[in-house]
Design an enzyme around this catalytic site. Structure first.
Site, PDB file in Angstrom:
ATOM      1  N   ARG A  54      50.452   9.036  28.276  1.00 43.97           N
ATOM      2  CA  ARG A  54      49.103   9.150  29.213  1.00 43.97           C
ATOM      3  C   ARG A  54      48.926  10.360  29.573  1.00 43.97           C
ATOM      4  NH1 ARG A  54      46.558   5.016  31.825  1.00 43.97           N
ATOM      5  NH2 ARG A  54      44.964   6.624  31.915  1.00 43.97           N
TER       6      ARG A  54
ATOM      7  N   ARG B  67      39.616  17.031  17.332  1.00 41.68           N
ATOM      8  CA  ARG B  67      39.308  17.463  15.657  1.00 41.68           C
ATOM      9  C   ARG B  67      39.067  19.135  15.649  1.00 41.68           C
ATOM     10  NH1 ARG B  67      40.830  13.132  13.843  1.00 41.68           N
ATOM     11  NH2 ARG B  67      39.396  11.413  13.739  1.00 41.68           N
TER      12      ARG B  67
ATOM     13  N   CYS C 276      36.867   6.858  20.992  1.00 43.15           N
ATOM     14  CA  CYS C 276      36.193   6.985  22.351  1.00 43.15           C
ATOM     15  C   CYS C 276      35.751   5.655  22.843  1.00 43.15           C
ATOM     16  CB  CYS C 276      35.357   8.004  22.187  1.00 43.15           C
ATOM     17  SG  CYS C 276      35.747   9.653  21.754  1.00 43.15           S
TER      18      CYS C 276
ATOM     19  N   GLU D 137      34.682   4.339  30.297  1.00 45.52           N
ATOM     20  CA  GLU D 137      35.579   4.001  31.179  1.00 45.52           C
ATOM     21  C   GLU D 137      34.906   3.040  32.173  1.00 45.52           C
ATOM     22  OE1 GLU D 137      39.124   3.568  33.328  1.00 45.52           O
ATOM     23  OE2 GLU D 137      38.849   4.986  31.719  1.00 45.52           O
TER      24      GLU D 137
ATOM     25  N   ARG E  30      40.266  10.310  30.228  1.00 43.02           N
ATOM     26  CA  ARG E  30      41.526   9.751  30.149  1.00 43.02           C
ATOM     27  C   ARG E  30      42.140   9.597  28.489  1.00 43.02           C
ATOM     28  NH1 ARG E  30      39.231   7.261  34.432  1.00 43.02           N
ATOM     29  NH2 ARG E  30      40.156   6.997  36.254  1.00 43.02           N
TER      30      ARG E  30
ATOM     31  N   TYR F  76      48.752  14.763  33.997  1.00 41.64           N
ATOM     32  CA  TYR F  76      47.375  14.588  34.890  1.00 41.64           C
ATOM     33  C   TYR F  76      46.984  15.953  35.308  1.00 41.64           C
ATOM     34  CZ  TYR F  76      48.673   9.732  34.238  1.00 41.64           C
ATOM     35  OH  TYR F  76      48.711   8.448  33.756  1.00 41.64           O
TER      36      TYR F  76
ATOM     37  N   ARG G 213      47.490   9.750  39.825  1.00 46.11           N
ATOM     38  CA  ARG G 213      48.763   9.413  40.098  1.00 46.11           C
ATOM     39  C   ARG G 213      49.587  10.514  41.293  1.00 46.11           C
ATOM     40  NH1 ARG G 213      51.804   6.627  36.240  1.00 46.11           N
ATOM     41  NH2 ARG G 213      53.282   6.628  38.020  1.00 46.11           N
TER      42      ARG G 213
END
Length: 128
Positions: A7, A63, A74, A77, A89, A107, A115
């Site tokens: 992640r 890319r 893609c 969210e 994210r 992150y 987080r």
């Protein structure tokens, strides 16, 4: 080799195509560096962007740094009240010899707030 998920996230300063693409490239490179990954280790990457980011597809950043043979997707969210704005994210599926506890999630910038349990005082980002 085992398949693991890695992640990451980054909050961008503004919705501007060059800035957005550069920011996504930064988080991708940090994820790859932190986990000793090469492009051949990447199985697929899913990106999500908050609804306020419309200037570019995050996959275009991947890319542009040569991840041309990695399946990319893609998505938008969820638009949740109070959610962190201007955030991309990343969920990367990778081949690695690392144990799950040794995978490093990245992150950066304001996304470290996602987080807070991992953040260090004064840190502009967190890797775990």
């Amino acid at each position: 080799m085992t398949v693991r998920a890695v992640r990451g996230a980054i909050q961008v300063e503004r919705d501007d195509e060059p800035h957005l693409l550069e920011s996504v490239q930064t988080v991708l490179r940090r994820i790859m560096d932190a986990n000793d990954l090469s492009p051949d280790d990447l199985i697929s990457i899913v990106f999500t962007a908050t609804p306020d980011l419309v200037s570019a597809f995050p996959a275009a950043a991947a890319r542009a740094i040569g991840l041309t043979h990695v399946p990319l997707m893609c998505a938008r969210e969820l638009d949740v009240k109070g959610a962190l704005p201007r955030t991309v994210r990343v969920l990367a599926h990778v081949r690695t010899a690392r144990a799950a506890r040794d995978v490093r999630h990245v992150y950066l910038g304001g996304a470290a707030a996602l987080r807070e349990d991992l953040a260090q005082p004064g840190e502009g980002g967190v890797t775990l």
